[in-house]
Enzyme design. Structure first.
Site, PDB file in Angstrom:
ATOM      1  N   ASP A 159     -11.541  11.638   2.404  1.00  0.00           N
ATOM      2  CA  ASP A 159     -13.463  11.343   2.604  1.00  0.00           C
ATOM      3  C   ASP A 159     -13.631   9.954   2.603  1.00  0.00           C
ATOM      4  O   ASP A 159     -14.235   9.605   1.760  1.00  0.00           O
ATOM      5  CB  ASP A 159     -14.101  12.624   1.907  1.00  0.00           C
ATOM      6  CG  ASP A 159     -14.058  13.650   2.445  1.00  0.00           C
ATOM      7  OD1 ASP A 159     -13.367  14.233   3.597  1.00  0.00           O
ATOM      8  OD2 ASP A 159     -13.603  14.973   1.627  1.00  0.00           O
ATOM      9  N   LYS A 208       2.074   3.887  -0.411  1.00  0.00           N
ATOM     10  CA  LYS A 208       2.096   5.043  -0.200  1.00  0.00           C
ATOM     11  C   LYS A 208       0.910   5.009  -1.021  1.00  0.00           C
ATOM     12  O   LYS A 208       0.332   5.051  -2.084  1.00  0.00           O
ATOM     13  CB  LYS A 208       3.070   5.727  -1.373  1.00  0.00           C
ATOM     14  CG  LYS A 208       4.290   5.239  -0.670  1.00  0.00           C
ATOM     15  CD  LYS A 208       5.198   4.149  -1.622  1.00  0.00           C
ATOM     16  CE  LYS A 208       6.725   3.415  -1.491  1.00  0.00           C
ATOM     17  NZ  LYS A 208       7.200   2.522  -1.460  1.00  0.00           N
ATOM     18  N   HIS A 242       5.633   0.064   3.644  1.00  0.00           N
ATOM     19  CA  HIS A 242       6.331   0.447   2.483  1.00  0.00           C
ATOM     20  C   HIS A 242       4.669   0.669   2.004  1.00  0.00           C
ATOM     21  O   HIS A 242       5.093   1.677   0.624  1.00  0.00           O
ATOM     22  CB  HIS A 242       6.931  -0.514   1.636  1.00  0.00           C
ATOM     23  CG  HIS A 242       7.928   0.096   0.835  1.00  0.00           C
ATOM     24  ND1 HIS A 242       8.067  -0.176  -0.527  1.00  0.00           N
ATOM     25  CD2 HIS A 242       8.766   0.845   1.525  1.00  0.00           C
ATOM     26  CE1 HIS A 242       8.660   0.352  -1.175  1.00  0.00           C
ATOM     27  NE2 HIS A 242      10.153   1.331  -0.163  1.00  0.00           N
TER      28      HIS A 242
END
Length: 222
Positions: A145, A140, A138
């Protein structure tokens, strides 16, 4: 000594100018959607836009995320539950064309959803890993870099000199979908904070190793 002081001053100014921003998506974000569709053409997925008087404009918010992806020099590591945004997928494709190495971790079921851009990116050669479990991925978050990852790439490519870059993490409640980017109440933090980017990068690296037995053949359209 003078040159060292100049370098130190430049470094401080550069760090001060790096992004630290909270983006909020809410019910006011789509007030200007019809005008943007007229200006850009029906179905346009361009991440850039003409000036907009709506302070909550969803298109402007999406463009801010795409802008950070467009700044990637070496790596993009994305851990995402569901991803169907064409604008952000286009930004990742531009990164691939620049030679940026992209890796994706996602949920095993959501990879195959209708409109998933993860499958498309996998077909372009982006490695995708999913856990073999009923628990949800779940997360996000996206690291651009990351220091640990850039050093890994430097050693892999046997490079002595690296182009200037700095780490960014994008994280929040936001899934990269039309509903998330233009319908829900969501939040997204974009920051160059070194401790936060290092923490997110370490967790991505840990998951990437943990999901190492994922077969590439599983990430194909059903």
């Amino acid at each position: 000594v003078i040159w060292k002081l100049v370098q130190c001053s430049r470094s401080k100014r550069e760090k001060a100018s790096r992004v630290h921003e909270v983006i909020v998506f809410n019910e006011l974000g789509e007030i200007c959607a019809a005008a943007h569709m007229r200006n850009n053409g029906i179905g346009s997925q361009k991440p850039h836009m003409s000036p907009c008087c709506n302070a909550h404009c969803s298109l402007r918010n999406v463009a801010k995320i795409a802008e950070q992806i467009d700044r990637a020099v070496y790596s993009i590591d994305l851990a995402i539950f569901t991803f169907s945004s064409l604008s952000l997928a286009d930004a990742l494709k531009r990164a691939l064309q620049r030679g940026v190495i992209i890796r994706i971790i996602s949920d095993g079921e959501m990879v195959y959803c209708t409109g998933s851009q993860i499958t498309m990116l996998a077909q372009l050669g982006v490695p995708v890993r999913v856990p073999i479990t009923t628990n949800l991925v779940h997360n996000k978050f996206c690291i651009i870099d990351g220091v640990e990852r850039v050093e890994e790439i430097r050693l892999l490519r046997k490079l002595k000199w690296m182009r200037p870059c700095y780490s960014i993490v994008i994280s929040g409640s936001l899934n990269w979908t039309a509903q998330g980017l233009g319908g829900n109440w969501e939040n997204c933090i974009i920051t160059a904070d070194e401790k936060l980017t290092a923490t997110f990068q370490a967790e991505f690296q840990r998951m990437w190793r943990a999901f190492g037995k994922t077969e590439a053949s599983r990430i194909q359209p059903k």
